[in-house]
Scaffold this active site. Structure first.
Site, short mmCIF file in Angstrom:
data_model
loop_
_atom_site.label_atom_id
_atom_site.label_comp_id
_atom_site.label_asym_id
_atom_site.label_seq_id
_atom_site.Cartn_x
_atom_site.Cartn_y
_atom_site.Cartn_z
N MET A 160 53.39 11.08 -23.59
CA MET A 160 54.76 10.55 -23.50
C MET A 160 55.01 9.52 -24.60
O MET A 160 55.99 8.77 -24.55
CB MET A 160 55.01 9.94 -22.12
CG MET A 160 54.90 10.99 -21.01
SD MET A 160 55.82 10.58 -19.53
CE MET A 160 55.06 9.04 -19.05
N GLY A 161 54.11 9.47 -25.59
CA GLY A 161 54.33 8.56 -26.71
C GLY A 161 53.87 7.15 -26.42
O GLY A 161 53.12 6.90 -25.49
N LEU A 206 51.89 5.71 -28.45
CA LEU A 206 50.49 6.12 -28.61
C LEU A 206 49.56 4.92 -28.77
O LEU A 206 49.90 3.94 -29.44
CB LEU A 206 50.35 7.06 -29.82
CG LEU A 206 51.14 8.37 -29.73
CD1 LEU A 206 50.84 9.26 -30.95
CD2 LEU A 206 50.84 9.14 -28.44
N HIS A 237 45.19 7.75 -26.34
CA HIS A 237 45.72 8.98 -26.94
C HIS A 237 44.91 9.37 -28.18
O HIS A 237 44.61 10.55 -28.39
CB HIS A 237 47.18 8.78 -27.34
CG HIS A 237 48.10 8.43 -26.21
ND1 HIS A 237 48.80 7.25 -26.17
CD2 HIS A 237 48.45 9.10 -25.09
CE1 HIS A 237 49.55 7.22 -25.07
NE2 HIS A 237 49.34 8.32 -24.39
N GLN A 253 59.50 13.89 -14.11
CA GLN A 253 58.39 13.26 -13.40
C GLN A 253 58.66 11.79 -13.06
O GLN A 253 57.75 11.09 -12.60
CB GLN A 253 57.09 13.40 -14.19
CG GLN A 253 57.02 12.58 -15.46
CD GLN A 253 55.83 12.98 -16.33
OE1 GLN A 253 55.76 14.08 -16.85
NE2 GLN A 253 54.87 12.07 -16.47
N LYS A 284 41.63 8.91 -17.23
CA LYS A 284 42.40 7.76 -16.74
C LYS A 284 43.38 8.20 -15.65
O LYS A 284 43.60 7.51 -14.67
CB LYS A 284 43.13 7.14 -17.94
CG LYS A 284 44.44 6.45 -17.66
CD LYS A 284 44.22 5.02 -17.26
CE LYS A 284 45.47 4.18 -17.35
NZ LYS A 284 46.65 4.78 -16.74
N ASP A 285 43.99 9.38 -15.85
CA ASP A 285 44.92 9.95 -14.87
C ASP A 285 44.18 11.07 -14.15
O ASP A 285 44.47 12.26 -14.36
CB ASP A 285 46.18 10.44 -15.57
CG ASP A 285 46.87 9.30 -16.31
OD1 ASP A 285 47.50 8.46 -15.66
OD2 ASP A 285 46.73 9.22 -17.55
N GLN A 327 46.07 13.66 -12.07
CA GLN A 327 46.86 14.53 -12.95
C GLN A 327 45.95 15.60 -13.56
O GLN A 327 46.30 16.78 -13.63
CB GLN A 327 47.49 13.69 -14.04
CG GLN A 327 48.14 14.48 -15.15
CD GLN A 327 48.89 13.58 -16.11
OE1 GLN A 327 49.99 13.14 -15.82
NE2 GLN A 327 48.28 13.27 -17.24
#
Ligand code: AMP
Length: 309
Positions: free
Chosen positions: A30-31, A33, A37, A61, A150-151, A154
């Site tokens: 989602m940027g 960065l 990332h 989301q 980290k997620d 997800q």
């Protein structure tokens, strides 16, 4: 690095890469960065010939009271970071390019895996993530896609979606990148005022303490949750929402820690930032050996909910 904002341009460039026999690694973001990332882009460079990074703040989301409007956006800085990290293409579509008819009527339902943990606090979140990831996978056609541990939930959701829908992409999980004081790097750390930033590493410290407790014999998830809550009670700036032990594949609440990588995941509100973090638990082998199965109450199955990785 080339930046595209339309599917058509990206598809044309990637068709040439594919015809030349080059493999494509994909890093959806989602940027805003950061080093997390960058670690995904670097992992993609190791395994793939060409790296595509997407930057898309996906409205699907975000809940109505969440931070869609104020989410940090800085395309110029992101271009530089992605270039330096070795990406060849940046895909940065507008919302109308991804959802030309408004939000899609078709959604990817993920079932129970999306209802625990983050799903309980963010209804519809994983449906939004799964839907945009399937769209992005179809647009990019990557060989591999890279996601951060980290997620963790997800990542588990994406693995499930890819398996259930037979999507032709390999999902690679990459370790969490942390600040020197242990705080997991996150775009949302930008919301932390100085006092919140000082307090925030307490979340990672508490999770690590629970991880050590599991490694030295504590295999009761409730005890580990309580330990995290107790430790954070001493840091009132960190308001814990949950700290729960999950099966790493199904993200069902784990009845015991087990020996195969249960995940202790937590979320906390720190100032105006909602932070999430997790650790993988490796139970001490002696913890189970110390408990002869014959002493278990009738009907107790020590290996039920075994955490198959
Ligand atoms: P986001 O831009 O926050 O949606 O994240 C895009 C990808 O980067 C996701 O796969 C995240 O799990 C991953 N990511 C975010 N923060 C970190 C981190 N600290 N370490 C590793 N990966 C991360």
């Amino acid at each position: 690095m080339k930046t595209f904002t339309t599917r058509r341009e990206l598809a044309a460039a990637l068709a040439v890469e594919r015809r030349s026999g080059r493999s494509i690694g994909f890093v959806p973001t989602m940027g805003a960065l950061h080093e997390g990332h960058v670690s995904l882009i670097e992992a993609a460079r190791q395994a793939d010939d060409v790296v595509v990074v997407s930057i898309f703040v996906n409205p699907l989301q975000f809940g109505p009271t969440e931070d869609f409007d104020r989410y940090p956006r800085d395309l110029a800085a992101d271009r530089e970071t992605a270039t330096d990290a070795g990406a060849k293409y940046l895909f940065a579509p507008q919302v109308a390019e991804m959802y030309p008819n408004g939000a899609t009527a078709t959604r990817v339902q993920v079932g129970p895996i999306g209802e625990t943990g983050e799903g309980r606090y963010r209804p519809g979140f994983f449906e939004g993530v799964a839907t945009v990831c399937v769209k992005l996978f179809n647009i990019v056609g990557a060989d591999r896609a890279y996601f951060g541990e980290k997620d963790a939930q997800q990542l588990a959701v994406i693995r499930q979606v890819v398996a259930d829908l037979n999507l032709p992409v390999e999902i690679i999980g990459c370790p969490t990148v942390r600040e020197p004081d242990g705080l997991a790097v996150s775009s949302r750390n930008a919301y932390l005022d100085p006092e919140s930033r000082r307090a925030a590493p307490a979340l990672a410290r508490a999770l690590r303490a629970a991880q050590r407790a599991a490694a030295t014999g504590e295999d009761d998830p409730a005890a580990l949750s309580a330990l995290v809550a107790d430790l954070l009670a001493g840091e009132p700036a960190v308001r814990l929402q949950y700290a729960t032990v999950f099966d790493p594949v199904t993200f069902a609440e784990a009845p015991v820690v087990g020996r195969c990588g249960a995940i202790l995941a937590a979320a906390a509100q720190v100032g105006s930032a909602r932070l999430i973090d997790n650790v993988t638990l490796a139970a001490h082998p002696a913890a189970k050996r110390a408990r002869p199965v014959v002493t278990q109450p009738v009907g107790h199955q020590p290996e039920r909910g075994a955490l198959v990785g």
